[in-house]
Design a protein around this motif. Structure first.
Motif, mmCIF file in Angstrom:
data_model
loop_
_atom_site.group_PDB
_atom_site.id
_atom_site.type_symbol
_atom_site.label_atom_id
_atom_site.label_comp_id
_atom_site.label_asym_id
_atom_site.label_seq_id
_atom_site.Cartn_x
_atom_site.Cartn_y
_atom_site.Cartn_z
ATOM 1 N N LYS A 417 -4.922 17.762 11.564
ATOM 2 C CA LYS A 417 -3.537 18.217 11.414
ATOM 3 C C LYS A 417 -2.633 17.738 12.552
ATOM 4 O O LYS A 417 -1.603 18.340 12.854
ATOM 5 N N ARG A 418 -3.024 16.623 13.150
ATOM 6 C CA ARG A 418 -2.208 16.087 14.235
ATOM 7 C C ARG A 418 -1.184 15.091 13.719
ATOM 8 O O ARG A 418 -0.326 14.618 14.463
ATOM 9 N N MET A 419 -1.301 14.715 12.468
ATOM 10 C CA MET A 419 -0.316 13.871 11.802
ATOM 11 C C MET A 419 -0.451 14.062 10.303
ATOM 12 O O MET A 419 -1.464 14.587 9.817
ATOM 13 N N SER A 420 0.558 13.660 9.590
ATOM 14 C CA SER A 420 0.506 13.742 8.124
ATOM 15 C C SER A 420 0.233 12.375 7.544
ATOM 16 O O SER A 420 0.438 11.347 8.217
ATOM 17 N N ARG A 421 -0.208 12.357 6.318
ATOM 18 C CA ARG A 421 -0.527 11.087 5.670
ATOM 19 C C ARG A 421 0.725 10.234 5.545
ATOM 20 O O ARG A 421 1.777 10.721 5.132
ATOM 21 N N PRO A 422 0.654 8.947 5.900
ATOM 22 C CA PRO A 422 1.834 8.069 5.795
ATOM 23 C C PRO A 422 2.328 7.957 4.357
ATOM 24 O O PRO A 422 1.537 7.944 3.406
ATOM 25 N N ARG A 423 3.631 7.874 4.210
ATOM 26 C CA ARG A 423 4.249 7.701 2.895
ATOM 27 C C ARG A 423 4.743 6.264 2.781
ATOM 28 O O ARG A 423 5.653 5.844 3.503
ATOM 29 N N ILE A 424 4.143 5.492 1.915
ATOM 30 C CA ILE A 424 4.487 4.077 1.739
ATOM 31 C C ILE A 424 5.247 3.928 0.437
ATOM 32 O O ILE A 424 4.754 4.318 -0.638
ATOM 33 N N ARG A 425 6.447 3.357 0.502
ATOM 34 C CA ARG A 425 7.281 3.228 -0.699
ATOM 35 C C ARG A 425 6.861 2.066 -1.592
ATOM 36 O O ARG A 425 6.940 2.164 -2.811
ATOM 37 N N VAL A 426 6.448 0.961 -0.980
ATOM 38 C CA VAL A 426 6.063 -0.213 -1.775
ATOM 39 C C VAL A 426 4.729 0.082 -2.453
ATOM 40 O O VAL A 426 3.719 0.353 -1.790
ATOM 41 N N LYS A 427 4.729 0.028 -3.782
ATOM 42 C CA LYS A 427 3.559 0.451 -4.562
ATOM 43 C C LYS A 427 2.319 -0.369 -4.236
ATOM 44 O O LYS A 427 1.214 0.173 -4.113
ATOM 45 N N PHE A 428 2.478 -1.708 -4.084
ATOM 46 C CA PHE A 428 1.321 -2.569 -3.838
ATOM 47 C C PHE A 428 0.624 -2.179 -2.547
ATOM 48 O O PHE A 428 -0.596 -2.037 -2.502
ATOM 49 N N PHE A 429 1.419 -1.997 -1.484
ATOM 50 C CA PHE A 429 0.831 -1.638 -0.197
ATOM 51 C C PHE A 429 0.246 -0.216 -0.231
ATOM 52 O O PHE A 429 -0.813 0.046 0.346
ATOM 53 N N ARG A 430 0.964 0.706 -0.893
ATOM 54 C CA ARG A 430 0.455 2.075 -1.009
ATOM 55 C C ARG A 430 -0.873 2.099 -1.742
ATOM 56 O O ARG A 430 -1.793 2.830 -1.383
ATOM 57 N N TRP A 431 -0.984 1.231 -2.748
ATOM 58 C CA TRP A 431 -2.185 1.140 -3.577
ATOM 59 C C TRP A 431 -3.393 0.726 -2.739
ATOM 60 O O TRP A 431 -4.438 1.363 -2.776
ATOM 61 N N TRP A 432 -3.239 -0.363 -1.937
ATOM 62 C CA TRP A 432 -4.366 -0.873 -1.163
ATOM 63 C C TRP A 432 -4.625 -0.066 0.102
ATOM 64 O O TRP A 432 -5.766 0.040 0.560
ATOM 65 N N ILE A 433 -3.603 0.534 0.675
ATOM 66 C CA ILE A 433 -3.837 1.411 1.824
ATOM 67 C C ILE A 433 -4.684 2.604 1.406
ATOM 68 O O ILE A 433 -5.606 3.020 2.125
ATOM 69 N N ARG A 434 -4.391 3.153 0.249
ATOM 70 C CA ARG A 434 -5.185 4.268 -0.265
ATOM 71 C C ARG A 434 -6.644 3.854 -0.440
ATOM 72 O O ARG A 434 -7.569 4.559 -0.018
ATOM 73 N N LYS A 435 -6.886 2.686 -1.047
ATOM 74 C CA LYS A 435 -8.252 2.242 -1.324
ATOM 75 C C LYS A 435 -9.033 2.002 -0.029
ATOM 76 O O LYS A 435 -10.178 2.456 0.108
ATOM 77 N N LEU A 436 -8.429 1.286 0.907
ATOM 78 C CA LEU A 436 -9.122 0.998 2.159
ATOM 79 C C LEU A 436 -9.308 2.265 2.995
ATOM 80 O O LEU A 436 -10.310 2.420 3.703
ATOM 81 N N TRP A 437 -8.334 3.153 2.930
ATOM 82 C CA TRP A 437 -8.446 4.427 3.643
ATOM 83 C C TRP A 437 -9.648 5.206 3.118
ATOM 84 O O TRP A 437 -10.460 5.729 3.894
ATOM 85 N N ILE A 438 -9.758 5.301 1.815
ATOM 86 C CA ILE A 438 -10.885 6.023 1.202
ATOM 87 C C ILE A 438 -12.208 5.378 1.603
ATOM 88 O O ILE A 438 -13.174 6.062 1.957
ATOM 89 N N LEU A 439 -12.266 4.046 1.576
ATOM 90 C CA LEU A 439 -13.487 3.335 1.954
ATOM 91 C C LEU A 439 -13.876 3.652 3.394
ATOM 92 O O LEU A 439 -15.063 3.829 3.700
ATOM 93 N N SER A 440 -12.877 3.755 4.277
ATOM 94 C CA SER A 440 -13.166 3.993 5.692
ATOM 95 C C SER A 440 -13.741 5.380 5.949
ATOM 96 O O SER A 440 -14.332 5.626 7.009
ATOM 97 N N THR A 441 -13.583 6.302 4.996
ATOM 98 C CA THR A 441 -14.091 7.665 5.188
ATOM 99 C C THR A 441 -15.536 7.827 4.736
ATOM 100 O O THR A 441 -16.140 8.870 5.002
ATOM 101 N N ILE A 442 -16.096 6.824 4.088
ATOM 102 C CA ILE A 442 -17.454 6.927 3.533
ATOM 103 C C ILE A 442 -18.415 6.218 4.479
ATOM 104 O O ILE A 442 -18.436 4.988 4.554
ATOM 105 N N ASP A 443 -19.199 6.976 5.202
ATOM 106 C CA ASP A 443 -20.058 6.427 6.250
ATOM 107 C C ASP A 443 -21.014 5.368 5.737
ATOM 108 O O ASP A 443 -21.208 4.328 6.373
ATOM 109 N N ARG A 444 -21.623 5.599 4.581
ATOM 110 C CA ARG A 444 -22.647 4.675 4.084
ATOM 111 C C ARG A 444 -22.062 3.345 3.613
ATOM 112 O O ARG A 444 -22.811 2.410 3.322
#
Length: 602
Positions: A417-444
Motif C-alpha cells: 500500500k505504498r503506491m497504487s497501480r499505475p493507470r496507463i491510457r494507451v491500450k497497447f501499453f496497458r495490455w502488455w504492462i498487465r501481462k508482464l506484471w502478472i508474469l513477474s509475480t509468479i515465482d516459478r
C-alpha cells in the motif's frame, strides 16, 4: 593492381579457367601497370582462399582438395610468371586450425606466399625511382576454431610488434607509398594492447589505403563499403568473387590513389586516374598539387578486344578525344586552372571494337572541396564491431530482465500500500504492462526466466570440440581452448540472436498465457475446444521447432558433446517446455498475488 576477396573460389576458378574467364582476367589485367613502366601487375588475394565448409554448409574443416584446386590453377596458368601474386589468409582458411604448425594448415604449403610468410609480411616493389611497400595483415585467430565463432580477427602483442617491424623495414627501404591489405576490416580486428591496427596504419604519411573483404557488402545491402578513417587513409571493402564476381582495379598515379570496382566480364574497364574522384581524396596522404599542376587527363581503358575510342567530357562541355599513350593509358590535354573552385564532373566514354560502350562519370575537386561517405559504410568500417555486438547483446538482455524486475518491485510496493497501480491510457501499453506484471509475480516463471538470461553473461554456453580433438569452453566474453583464450566478439552477436529470437518471444508468450489463466480464474470456467487448445499452442510449438533447428545447426558445427553440454541452445528447449507446462498446469493459488492488484474488483 588487381585484387579480390577470393571467398570460396576453388571450384569456381577451375570452371572459370575452362571457360577462359580467369585466363582473360590474367591476360588483360597484366597490361595495367605496363603504362606506368612496371613489368607486371600486383594481384592481392585478400583471404578466404578456400571455402572450408562441409557439404551441409554448417560444419567447417580444412579440405585438402580445395587447396589443391587453388594451387593447381595458379600453376597451370603460370600466374606467378606473369604477375606478382600476394595472398593472405582469411577466417575460412583458418577454420579448425589449431596452430601454424598444424598438419591441416594447408596455407603454408599450397598458397603462394604462405611457405615463406606464414603470417603478416611485407613485399617491396620498385618502379623507376619510386618504391612501393605492400604489407599483408594476418589477423586470424590463434588457434582457429570452427565456424561460427571465427568471425572476428585478433592481433596479439607479438603480431603487432611484427607489423611494426614491417613498417620499419618499409621506412628503411625509403618506400614512397604503403599499400596495406588483409582479409578483416579494421572494425573487425581486436587488439590485445592499447595500439590498434588503425593507429599503426594512420601513423605514417606513406600509408595510403587498407584493402579488405570479409563483410561481403552485408549481402549486397552496402555495395560501396568505403570510408576515410580519422587518420586520413582510405579503407575499402570489396565484395566476394564467388557470388558477386567482383574485383578491384587500383592505380597510383603521381601519388594519387584511384580505384574502381568491376564485375567480371563487364567490358570495357575504365579507370580515371587524373583527376581522381573527389570522394576518395586524402589531403593528409596525397599532394593535390599533382592534379592542379597536371597538363593531361589520364585514363586507363582496356577490354578483351582493342579499344576503338576514348572520349572525355568536362562539365557537360564538348567531348574531347583522347590519344593512346602506351598500353591501356590514354590522355588528353586540359587546363586545370579552369576548374580550380568547387566540385566539377568528368565523364568518360569508351568504345571497344566489338561495339561495347562504357560511360562513367565522377566528381573531382582541386580546391579541397569534399564529398561525404554514406552513413552505413562509415558506421561499419569506422566502428568496433565487437562493441556493437556487446551493445546489442546488453540491450536485449536489459529488455528481458529489467521490465520483469521493475514490475516485481512495483508489485511489492502496491501490495504494501505504498503506491497504487499505475493507470496507463494507451491500450497497447496497458495490455502488455498487465501481462508482464502478472508474469513477474509468479515465482516459478519469473526466476527461471531472469536467472537464465543472467546466466548467459557469466556461465559457459557450450563445452565441446571447438577445434577437432581439442575441447573448448565457450562463454559470452571469450572461449578457452587448451591453454589459449580467444576474446569474445561474435559470441555477443550469437547471444543477441538467441535472446532476441527465442528468449524474448518465450517471455511474451508466457506473459500472455499467464494473463489468460488469470482471466479464467475471474469468470465461469468453460472447457476449451480441442481446436482452441491446438491454436493456443501453435506459437510455442513454432518457437521450439525453431530452437531445435538451431540446436541441430550447432550440432553440425561442433558435434554431439557440444550439443549435449549446451545451455545456450539445447537446454533452452527444455527450459521452454518446462515453463510452458508450468504456465498451463500450475494451481490457481499461484495467481493470488497478481489477483490482489489486477483483479477486476481490486
Amino acid at each position: 593492381m588487381v585484387y579480390s576477396d577470393n571467398r570460396h573460389t576453388y571450384k569456381h576458378i577451375s570452371r572459370s579457367w575452362k571457360n577462359n574467364r580467369i585466363r582473360r582476367i590474367l591476360q588483360y589485367n597484366s597490361k595495367i601497370y605496363y603504362a606506368f613502366g612496371c613489368p607486371c601487375i600486383r594481384i592481392c588475394n585478400i583471404g578466404d582462399l578456400t571455402d572450408a565448409k562441409s557439404k551441409d554448409r554448417m560444419g567447417s574443416n580444412q579440405i585438402l582438395q580445395e587447396w589443391k584446386y587453388y594451387r593447381n590453377i595458379l600453376e597451370n596458368t603460370n600466374v606467378t610468371e606473369k604477375t606478382l601474386w600476394l595472398d593472405v589468409r582469411g577466417n575460412h582458411d583458418n577454420f579448425n586450425v589449431v596452430s601454424l604448425e598444424s598438419k591441416n594448415n594447408y596455407y603454408s604449403n599450397y598458397s603462394i606466399q604462405g611457405k615463406k610468410y606464414p603470417k603478416s609480411y611485407i613485399y617491396k616493389v620498385t618502379v623507376g625511382s619510386e618504391t612501393y611497400s605492400f604489407i599483408a595483415i594476418d589477423a586470424c585467430l590463434k588457434p582457429g576454431p570452427k565456424r561460427p565463432f571465427n568471425f572476428v580477427g585478433v592481433l596479439d602483442e607479438q603480431e603487432l610488434k611484427k607489423i611494426q617491424e614491417l613498417v620499419n623495414i618499409s621506412k628503411e627501404n625509403n618506400a614512397d607509398y604503403i599499400v596495406w591489405f588483409g582479409h578483416y576490416p579494421t572494425s573487425c580486428i581486436l587488439s590485445q594492447s592499447d595500439t590498434s591496427i588503425r593507429n599503426i596504419i594512420g601513423k605514417y604519411k606513406e600509408s595510403m589505403v587498407y584493402l579488405c573483404g570479409h563483410y561481403h557488402t552485408l549481402g549486397g545491402s552496402v555495395p560501396n563499403m568505403y570510408t576515410t578513417q580519422q587518420a586520413g587513409f582510405l579503407e575499402l571493402e570489396l565484395a566476394d568473387w564467388k557470388d558477386n564476381r567482383m574485383y578491384r582495379l587500383a592505380a597510383i598515379d603521381h601519388g594519387q590513389f584511384s580505384f574502381i570496382d568491376m564485375k567480371h566480364q563487364d567490358w570495357p574497364v575504365v579507370l580515371i586516374t587524373n583527376p581522381k574522384h573527389a570522394l576518395y581524396m586524402m589531403p593528409r596522404k596525397e599532394n593535390v598539387n599533382s592534379i592542379i599542376k597536371s597538363t593531361h587527363i589520364r585514363i586507363l581503358a582496356f577490354s578483351t578486344v582493342p579499344i576503338k575510342s576514348v572520349e572525355v567530357q568536362l562539365n557537360n562541355k564538348s567531348w574531347l578525344r583522347c590519344k593512346n599513350v602506351k598500353g591501356p593509358l590514354y590522355a588528353v590535354k586540359w587546363n586545370a586552372s579552369e576548374y580550380s573552385n568547387g566540385i566539377h564532373h568528368i565523364q568518360v566514354r569508351v568504345i571497344d571494337e566489338k561495339g561495347r560502350e562504357k560511360i562513367i562519370m565522377q566528381p573531382f575537386s582541386l580546391d579541397g572541396s569534399r564529398l561525404s561517405f554514406g552513413f552505413l559504410p562509415r558506421l561499419i568500417l569506422m566502428s568496433n564491431v565487437s562493441r556493437i555486438f556487446q551493445f546489442l547483446f546488453g540491450s536485449v538482455l536489459v529488455l528481458i530482465v529489467a521490465p520483469l524486475c521493475v514490475f516485481r518491485f512495483l508489485h511489492i510496493l502496491c501490495e504494501a500500500k505504498r503506491m497504487s497501480r499505475p493507470r496507463i491510457r494507451v491500450k497497447f501499453f496497458r495490455w502488455w504492462i498487465r501481462k508482464l506484471w502478472i508474469l513477474s509475480t509468479i515465482d516459478r516463471l519469473f526466476f527461471p526466466l531472469v536467472l537464465y538470461a543472467l546466466y548467459l553473461i557469466v556461465g559457459p554456453w557450450a563445452i565441446g570440440e571447438v577445434i577437432e580433438n581439442h575441447i573448448g569452453i565457450i562463454f559470452a566474453w571469450g572461449t578457452f581452448v587448451g591453454n589459449s583464450f580467444l576474446p569474445g566478439a561474435f559470441t555477443y552477436a550469437y547471444g543477441f540472436f538467441q535472446l532476441f529470437s527465442f528468449h524474448l518471444p518465450l517471455m511474451l508468450l508466457l506473459a500472455h498465457q499467464a494473463d489468460k489463466r488469470l482471466q479464467n480464474t475471474e469468470r465461469t470456467y468453460k472447457k476449451s475446444s480441442k481446436f482452441y487448445l491446438v491454436l493456443q499452442n501453435v506459437p510455442i510449438i513454432l518457437l521450439i521447432i525453431m530452437q531445435v533447428n538451431m540446436a541441430y545447426f550447432f550440432w553440425l558445427a561442433y558435434g554431439t558433446l557440444a550439443t549435449i553440454l549446451c545451455p545456450l541452445r539445447t537446454w533452452s528447449v527444455l527450459l521452454a517446455l518446462i515453463l510452458w507446462y508450468q504456465v498451463n498446469a500450475m494451481p490457481q493459488a499461484c495467481f493470488r498475488s497478481a489477483l490482489s492488484i489486477w483483479s477486476g474488483h481490486a
